[in-house]
Design an enzyme around this catalytic site. Structure first.
Site, short mmCIF file in Angstrom:
data_model
loop_
_atom_site.label_atom_id
_atom_site.label_comp_id
_atom_site.label_asym_id
_atom_site.label_seq_id
_atom_site.Cartn_x
_atom_site.Cartn_y
_atom_site.Cartn_z
N ASN A 14 -21.09 65.78 36.00
CA ASN A 14 -19.93 66.37 35.62
C ASN A 14 -20.56 67.85 35.07
O ASN A 14 -19.94 68.85 34.78
CB ASN A 14 -19.10 65.78 34.29
CG ASN A 14 -18.11 64.84 35.02
OD1 ASN A 14 -16.99 65.34 35.25
ND2 ASN A 14 -18.39 63.47 34.78
N MET A 90 -23.63 58.54 27.15
CA MET A 90 -23.49 57.12 26.96
C MET A 90 -23.97 56.60 25.65
O MET A 90 -24.85 55.67 25.53
CB MET A 90 -23.97 56.17 28.14
CG MET A 90 -23.48 56.83 29.33
SD MET A 90 -21.83 56.79 29.63
CE MET A 90 -21.46 55.18 29.87
N HIS A 109 -13.69 60.48 29.95
CA HIS A 109 -13.76 59.11 30.39
C HIS A 109 -12.96 58.63 31.51
O HIS A 109 -11.99 59.18 31.89
CB HIS A 109 -13.01 58.53 29.01
CG HIS A 109 -13.01 56.98 29.22
ND1 HIS A 109 -14.43 56.24 28.87
CD2 HIS A 109 -12.28 56.12 29.38
CE1 HIS A 109 -14.23 54.89 28.98
NE2 HIS A 109 -12.97 54.91 29.26
C1 GAR Z 1 -18.83 59.89 34.47
O1 GAR Z 1 -17.73 59.14 35.25
C2 GAR Z 1 -17.90 59.78 33.01
O2 GAR Z 1 -16.74 59.86 33.20
C3 GAR Z 1 -18.57 58.59 32.53
O3 GAR Z 1 -19.97 58.51 33.05
C4 GAR Z 1 -19.98 59.11 34.14
C5 GAR Z 1 -21.06 60.26 34.16
O4 GAR Z 1 -21.52 60.65 35.35
N1 GAR Z 1 -18.46 58.51 31.04
C6 GAR Z 1 -18.11 57.61 30.24
O5 GAR Z 1 -18.03 56.48 30.80
C7 GAR Z 1 -18.04 57.90 28.84
N2 GAR Z 1 -17.39 56.68 28.20
P1 GAR Z 1 -22.40 62.10 35.57
O6 GAR Z 1 -23.41 61.78 34.82
O7 GAR Z 1 -22.64 62.31 36.78
O8 GAR Z 1 -21.42 63.22 34.96
#
Ligand code: GAR
Length: 215
Positions: A14, A90, A109
């Site tokens: 992200n 996280m 999320h």
């Molecule tokens: C993403 O899917 C985000 O939505 C989730 O962790 C992933 C991170 O991916 N976030 C949560 O679960 C927060 N509660 P990334 O490091 O590739 O962006």
């Protein structure tokens, strides 16, 4: 131009989508720093390659959640950001931390909140047999995965989906809606009214409504 700080814990896809949108001229912000609570987060190297300042603050080195959050806030505030963007960060955040950034702390999320707060959202959606699943960008409040919704995207849950296939379909949408939400913030178009987010029309749209002779 507004300054943002991005917080990550891992892969950082992200964050990459935000960097790509900025580079493509679709996101008028300066990314002041990327900060991780995990020293080995892969996203830190990605950010450094993009020429962005990176910091890590290992939560395991702190005695309490409050101690870590205070040190994290000090680190963030050193960059004086207008907005703090949680991108796969996280950690449960203490109330004091959240209050400190009220109205300028965004999270993404991987579910259509208020459904499926917390972890393992895709497996839980499959277990429940829902037909539609998705992702949400919201302003953060002290309640976990809760707060005024800025934008959501929905995808169908298909027969034969696995946790991985569903996660991949939703990640595409995450990468689309997070830059959009941050762009609205950067353009001063987000207003909080009675706990809801209102999105002001684009200036160009508004200008289009005014007849040329009155402009
Ligand atoms: C993403 O899917 C985000 O939505 C989730 O962790 C992933 C991170 O991916 N976030 C949560 O679960 C927060 N509660 P990334 O490091 O590739 O962006």
């Amino acid at each position: 131009m507004k300054q943002i700080v991005i917080l990550i814990s891992g892969r950082g896809s992200n964050m990459e989508a935000l960097i790509a949108a900025r580079d493509a001229g679709r996101l008028p912000v300066a990314i002041a720093a990327v900060i991780s609570n995990r020293p080995d987060a892969a996203g830190l190297a990605t950010a450094a390659r993009a020429g962005i300042a990176t910091r890590h603050l290992d939560h395991k080195a702190f005695a309490s959640r409050e101690d870590f959050d205070a040190a994290l806030a000090d680190c963030i505030d050193g960059y004086a950001p207008d907005l703090v963007v949680l991108a796969g960060f996280m950690r449960i955040l203490s109330e004091g931390f959240v209050r400190h950034y009220e109205g300028r702390l965004m999270n993404i999320h991987p579910s259509l909140l208020p459904s499926f707060p917390g972890l393992h959202t895709h497996q839980r959606a499959l277990d429940e047999g829902v037909r539609i699943h998705g992702c949400t960008v919201h302003f953060v409040t002290p309640t976990l995965d809760h707060g005024p919704v800025i934008i959501q995207a929905a995808v169908p849950v298909l027969d034969g989906d696995s946790e991985e296939s569903l996660a991949a379909r939703i990640l595409v949408q995450e990468h689309r809606i997070y830059p959009q939400a941050v762009r609205w913030f950067a353009e001063d178009r987000l207003r909080l009214e009675d706990g809801r987010v209102r999105i002001a029309a684009e200036l160009s749209d508004a200008a289009g409504l005014i007849s040329p002779e009155l402009r």
